[in-house]
Design a protein around this motif. Sequence first.
Motif: not given
Length: 123
Positions: A1-5
């Motif tokens: 999730m943090f990667r996508r953000t």
Amino acid sequence: MFRRTFWFTAGAAAGVWATTKVNRKLKQLTPESLAVQAANKAVEAGHRLKDFALDVRDNMADREAELGDALGLTGPVDPELPARRFAVIDNHAKTPPKYLESTQYTADRAGSRDPQNNRNEDH
């Protein structure tokens, strides 16, 4: 999730940066902007030419002074020599010479040429 953000934010930032860069370049390439840039370059070139001409004039005066000293033109005058003479030109003393008109020829100047049949005239 943090990667996508992270990647979404990085992509958005790159897009904003690229858009800003392209808009600045487009504003520089408008006809008005190009005219202003050309005028500024012309003024700058004029200042450079003026500075060059002033440098040439200064160096020319320095060189003339050096040559005058080397040739003894600026030194004290020897009392045994006569005073310097300067030519005086009086433009009103003589009237200008009268020239023959183009149709008047003398035998010694024109030879046997006939002024009426001169093929060298522009028609």
